[in-house]
Design an enzyme around this catalytic site. Structure first.
Site, PDB file in Angstrom:
ATOM      1  CE  LYS A   1      -3.812   2.015   2.723  1.00  0.00           C
ATOM      2  NZ  LYS A   1      -4.728   1.777   3.858  1.00  0.00           N
TER       3      LYS A   1
ATOM      4  CB  SER B   1      -7.675   3.802   2.612  1.00  0.00           C
ATOM      5  OG  SER B   1      -7.055   3.226   3.729  1.00  0.00           O
TER       6      SER B   1
ATOM      7  CB  SER C   1      -8.303   0.908   5.607  1.00  0.00           C
ATOM      8  OG  SER C   1      -8.904   2.146   5.316  1.00  0.00           O
TER       9      SER C   1
END
Length: 593
Positions: free
Chosen positions: A210, A282, A306
């Site tokens: 990420k 996210s 997330s």
């Protein structure tokens, strides 16, 4: 801001002649508009005096009025709820804050006597002819192919890079392809194996991070327009751990802007199972890329949903680990007492392997610690008592029961009514402390979704310090009540129920996101579409009991194949076209950071 408004505004409004308002109320529409504008101007003028006391007069009139509205609708109700819980008795004898001060000047690494997990052996695996099938193999299967020289790490990198480049224009799930680094690390992995050096199950395996996780010489954009050219000369702790295990980084994957939801500066990440739908949450890139076979596994993060939300939406197996299990040095921080890193994978076995590599004490992260987990591959699940909530997927309950687990109806009891408010206060205030200058300089006006962080953080500007501490005391009460109510070894329940997401993150408990099947999409354009809505559930365990959640998920997946299914992506079915922009929009967002 209502209290400041009252203090500084009451006297001013008392002086305004009531007769003028009566006259204006019966006047022409133009005067009504003028009256409304005048009132807004007067309101903003009063608010300015209060904001100046907070050194926050940089907000313009419309933003101050927006903050006042948010305070009335959200902030003050949360403040009152927390005060009711913990502030009725003086002296602070009960409900200490969950914030903990550690006076050590340096958190030094101590000797790690924790043993690695005893991974199952894999044999007899042969290389598939189709690269598509290679892309969906597990970590252990790919590792076997590498060690038996049926495929090299460099070849795997080529296969997965090709998929990244092919599907990213559709899914919008990759920010930076780290091609040069990937081939360099893969070549080193192949050379070590040729010399007889095996670094473990991740040796030569490609993966993605990420893009809130820093890697030197590559952009770490945080998904934000403001920071899209940012290069951090920092090597994140989790990246160090993976690099030392021989894993090969092939991409920095999409994070929602500043780790909030799935909107980023390059677009909005889509779900490979139904690309008219967005990922939500996210860790959008890690979830979408893992589901689409663009990476064998990825590292995401969760502060409040997330990992769980996008993993559930994209139908991948994921672990939100115990808080503190994985070090966070070099990672964008939203809230030091909530942020967690975890793996999104093909299976629970893969999650266990990745967790085993990345767990441990990070000397520069004061919240990280050694968590001495039992080996999930050695857990005797027949000795476990596992609860199931009313919203649990009963297939999981039935399968575990058939394998000898004592399954019992269960309810997690606690009296704290403001769990969602506690989480909002904790995250928003902490986040604002990390992005104070960003807000003061007006860079929040560039943010990709104005109903997300800009609104949240403006509201956080006027949360009193005393009421932030009260929220932490209320969090401490919640933690104690959940601990006392947790009378089972684990429980099965909805992984994306917002209340459970809030409670789980506030308490720091681990949860496995488990794919359990598929449903037809709503408003299907054709009966022959291959697009589906994924169905998942969660397996929750107490903090420091991640191995139990892993063991139960592995037991379920040993006799089911939902986690092995491949999404259609661009092979959608006859007469099934994707509209752009999508017609199937998700409901209005709730906070999922």
């Amino acid at each position: 801001m209502v209290s400041t408004y009252n203090k500084f505004g009451k006297m001013l409004f008392q002086k305004a002649p009531s007769l003028s308002r009566t006259i204006l109320s019966s006047a022409s529409p133009e005067l009504h508009i003028h009256d409304k504008n005048s009132k807004n101007a007067n309101d903003a003028s009063c608010l300015k005096r209060g904001f100046s006391m907070l050194d926050a007069e940089f907000f313009n009139d419309s933003k101050m009025l927006e903050i006042e509205k948010g305070a009335k609708e959200l902030t003050i109700p949360i403040i009152k709820a927390n005060r009711k819980i913990v502030a009725a008795t003086n002296g602070g004898l009960h409900y200490p804050s969950s914030l903990v001060f550690n006076s050590k000047w340096k958190h030094e690494e101590t000797q790690d006597d924790a043993k690695n997990f005893d991974y199952p052996s894999v044999s007899g695996v042969t290389r598939p002819e189709n690269e598509e099938d290679i892309a969906f193999m597990t970590i252990l299967e790919l590792g076997h192919l590498i060690r038996t020289k049926q495929v090299s790490s460099e070849e795997l990198v080529g296969i997965f890079l090709k998929r990244l480049k092919r599907y990213n224009p559709v899914l919008e799930a990759v920010i930076t392809v780290t091609e040069d680094l990937a081939y360099k690390q893969a070549k080193e992995a192949d050379q070590l194996l040729a010399q007889g050096v095996n670094l473990g199950p991740l040796h030569g395996i490609p993966y993605g991070l990420k893009d809130i996780i820093a890697v030197p010489e590559y952009k770490t954009t945080w998904g934000s327009t403001t920071f899209k050219n940012q290069v951090l000369d920092i090597e994140a702790w989790v990246y160090k751990r993976l690099k030392s295990a021989g894993a090969v980084l092939i991409g920095k994957l999409v994070t929602g802007s500043l780790a909030y939801d799935d909107i980023w500066f390059g677009g909005r990440t889509r779900n490979p199972w139904n690309i008219e739908e967005f990922t939500t949450g996210s860790s959008a890139g890690p979830a979408a890329c893992t589901a689409a076979g663009m990476v064998p596994f990825a590292i995401g993060s969760e502060t409040a949903g997330s990992i769980t939300y996008p993993a559930a939406r994209c139908g991948v197996t994921a672990l939100r680990p115990t808080f503190g299990a994985v070090g966070r040095t070099g990672v964008l921080s939203l809230s030091e007492s909530l942020d967690k890193l975890g793996p999104l994978c093909r299976s629970a076995v893969d999650c266990a392997i990745v967790l085993d590599v990345i767990r441990g004490k990070d000397p520069d992260d004061g919240s990280s610690r050694k968590i001495f987990l039992d080996d999930p591959f050695s857990v005797d699940i027949t000795k476990l008592t596992v609860g199931y909530l009313e919203d649990a997927e009963m297939e999981v309950v039935d399968v575990l029961k058939s394998k000898g687990v004592n399954m019992v109806p269960f309810k997690l009891n606690y009296t704290v009514e403001s769990a969602q408010g506690i989480l909002n206060f904790t995250m928003d205030v902490d986040m604002l402390a990390h992005f104070d200058n960003w807000q003061r300089s007006g860079e929040d006006d560039e943010y990709e979704a104005q109903d997300q962080w800009p609104t949240e953080l403006r509201r956080a500007r006027v949360i009193p310090a005393v009421d932030y501490i009260q929220s932490q005391r209320a969090r401490g009460k919640l933690i104690r009540e959940v601990r006392e109510s947790f009378t089972v070894d684990a429980f099965v329940g909805n992984a994306t129920d917002w209340e459970k997401v809030c409670v789980g993150n506030l308490v720091g408990m681990p949860v496995m996101v488990v794919p359990v099947g598929f449903e037809k999409i709503s408003d299907s354009p054709t009966n022959s579409t291959r697009r589906r809505s994924t169905v998942t559930t969660g397996i929750y365990a107490p903090p420091d009991r991640d191995h139990i959640a892993l063991a139960l998920t592995m037991a379920y997946q040993a006799v089911t194949d939902h986690h092995k299914q491949q999404p259609p992506i661009d092979n959608l079915g006859p007469d099934d076209e994707i509209q752009n922009p999508p017609k199937a929009m998700i409901p209005p967002r709730i906070l999922k950071a």
